[in-house]
Design a protein around this motif. Structure first.
Motif, short mmCIF file in Angstrom:
data_model
loop_
_atom_site.label_atom_id
_atom_site.label_comp_id
_atom_site.label_asym_id
_atom_site.label_seq_id
_atom_site.Cartn_x
_atom_site.Cartn_y
_atom_site.Cartn_z
N PHE A 101 59.67 79.18 149.08
CA PHE A 101 59.34 80.33 148.23
C PHE A 101 59.06 79.88 146.80
N LYS A 102 57.97 80.36 146.24
CA LYS A 102 57.62 80.09 144.83
C LYS A 102 57.38 81.44 144.17
N GLY A 103 58.38 81.91 143.46
CA GLY A 103 58.31 83.24 142.88
C GLY A 103 57.43 83.30 141.65
N ARG A 104 56.93 84.49 141.39
CA ARG A 104 56.17 84.74 140.17
C ARG A 104 57.14 85.01 139.02
N TRP B 158 58.18 88.27 143.49
CA TRP B 158 59.02 87.84 142.38
C TRP B 158 60.44 87.52 142.82
N ASP B 159 61.00 88.35 143.70
CA ASP B 159 62.42 88.28 144.03
C ASP B 159 62.72 87.80 145.44
N GLY B 160 61.74 87.61 146.30
CA GLY B 160 62.03 87.34 147.70
C GLY B 160 62.55 88.61 148.34
N VAL B 161 63.78 88.58 148.83
CA VAL B 161 64.47 89.78 149.30
C VAL B 161 65.68 89.98 148.39
N THR C 91 61.56 84.54 130.28
CA THR C 91 60.87 84.55 131.57
C THR C 91 61.68 83.78 132.61
N VAL C 92 61.63 84.28 133.83
CA VAL C 92 62.37 83.67 134.95
C VAL C 92 61.40 83.46 136.10
N GLN C 93 61.50 82.29 136.72
CA GLN C 93 60.68 81.99 137.90
C GLN C 93 61.53 81.17 138.86
N LEU C 94 61.74 81.71 140.06
CA LEU C 94 62.61 81.08 141.06
C LEU C 94 61.79 80.43 142.15
N SER C 95 62.18 79.22 142.54
CA SER C 95 61.56 78.52 143.66
C SER C 95 62.67 77.96 144.54
N ALA C 96 62.48 78.05 145.86
CA ALA C 96 63.48 77.57 146.81
C ALA C 96 62.92 76.41 147.61
#
Length: 349
Positions: free
Chosen positions: A274-277, A243-246, A318-323
């Protein structure tokens, strides 16, 4: 049996009578006051730095730092117009200080954080100690401490410096607990050398007979180089969180708690690709992109982010992070308040 119209007329007349005594019927507003889940007025929003940087810099020609006291452009949430708030409990603004300027000393009951966005060499002084500002540094201004900011002249290497201000102004206002005071001089006396607080508390050590009662961290400057080093080390040698990476939280070294009693602060690293949940939480969160680019999905709305952008996630969205490229994000939220009131709830989806 009275008709529905007659019943409604009777109730309306009754409501008018009790309103004259400053009373109201709970049953008419119960579902609004106690909803099945949070319904925040604040909206997901992003301030793209590339689009607003010129406006921030133009403020330097509109008003001086001394005249403004604090030359800041407030980031106002579109769902909270006219309230100078980015969430119902948090404030955010971009502050500019130009070479040769002083932002005069004052203090207030509101707690403040500074997160340096761009520029080097300016300083902030807190309670008799100065620290030099560098991009990515996180600086604490505790409640009711004298603080001023300054920037060397161009001849001495000064350049425009911009930082993100985060304060608990709306929260303090809701409690009618706001006080402020102006220092009699533009700057406060410097009584300790730079780095003094970090030497006392920044190395997992503390003076033997130190008794700390203030809930705010005795470290007021957390250098980015150390935060970045920690993120890199964990990325190389530990498992990536889905969800958060690091993600790391800043701490008060004397208590292990948050650096400030009303605001939590974090730094996280997302590797390229990175494709976060998705997840959500009751604490509203403000993000500032230190480096990199990617996308964030907030409650179904997708925003592309890039270096120095600021975006806000309202409560229980809801939050979803992608880098797309490796990215570093700083964030702050009202989590300590919710946790203290037993109102913090998280859901990882």
């Amino acid at each position: 049996m009275p008709t529905a119209t007659a019943v409604q007329e009777q109730r309306t007349a009754y409501y008018e009578r009790i309103a004259e005594r400053q009373m109201a019927p709970l049953w008419e507003s119960l579902h609004t006051l106690v909803p099945p889940q949070p319904k925040p007025q604040a909206q997901a929003a992003i301030w793209r730095y590339a689009q607003i940087r010129d406006l921030v810099m133009q403020a330097g020609a509109v008003i001086s730092a001394e005249e403004a006291v604090r030359r800041v452009l407030v980031l106002e949430n579109p769902g909270l117009p006219g309230k100078s708030s980015i969430t119902p409990s948090l404030y955010a603004g971009l502050q500019l200080i130009l070479p040769g300027e002083i932002a005069p000393s004052h203090r207030h009951t509101q707690s403040a954080l500074r997160f340096i966005v761009e520029g080097r060499g300016a300083w902030t002084a807190v309670d008799g100690e100065r620290t030099t500002m560098r991009p990515g540094d996180f600086i604490v201004t505790p409640s009711w401490t004298w603080h001023d900011h300054g920037n060397p002249s161009v001849e001495d290497g000064g350049e425009p410096v911009v930082w993100l201000d985060g304060l608990d102004i709306p929260l303090v206002a809701s409690l009618d607990a706001g006080f402020a005071e102006t220092y009699p001089e533009a700057t406060q006396p410097v009584t300790r050398p730079e780095g003094y607080s970090f030497a006392r508390f920044g190395h997992n050590m503390a003076p033997v007979r130190e008794r700390v009662s203030n809930p705010t961290s005795p470290i007021f400057s957390y250098p980015y180089e150390r935060s970045r080093e920690a993120l890199d080390m964990l990325y190389r040698h530990s498992e990536l969180d889905a969800w958060d990476g690091v993600k790391l939280r800043y701490v008060n070294p004397t208590t292990g708690g948050w650096p400030m009693p009303t605001m939590a602060t974090f730094m996280q690293y997302l590797p390229a690709g990175f494709k976060g949940r998705a997840w959500r939480s009751t604490d509203a969160t403000v993000y500032c992109v230190v480096d990199g680019h990617g996308t964030v999905n907030i409650g179904g709305a997708e925003f592309a982010f890039a270096e120095h952008d600021v975006f806000v996630v309202p409560s229980w969205q809801t939050v979803q992070l992608s880098a797309h490229g490796e990215s570093v994000l700083f964030s702050y939220s009202d989590r300590p308040v919710l946790a203290a009131l037993n109102l913090l709830r998280e859901e990882r989806i």
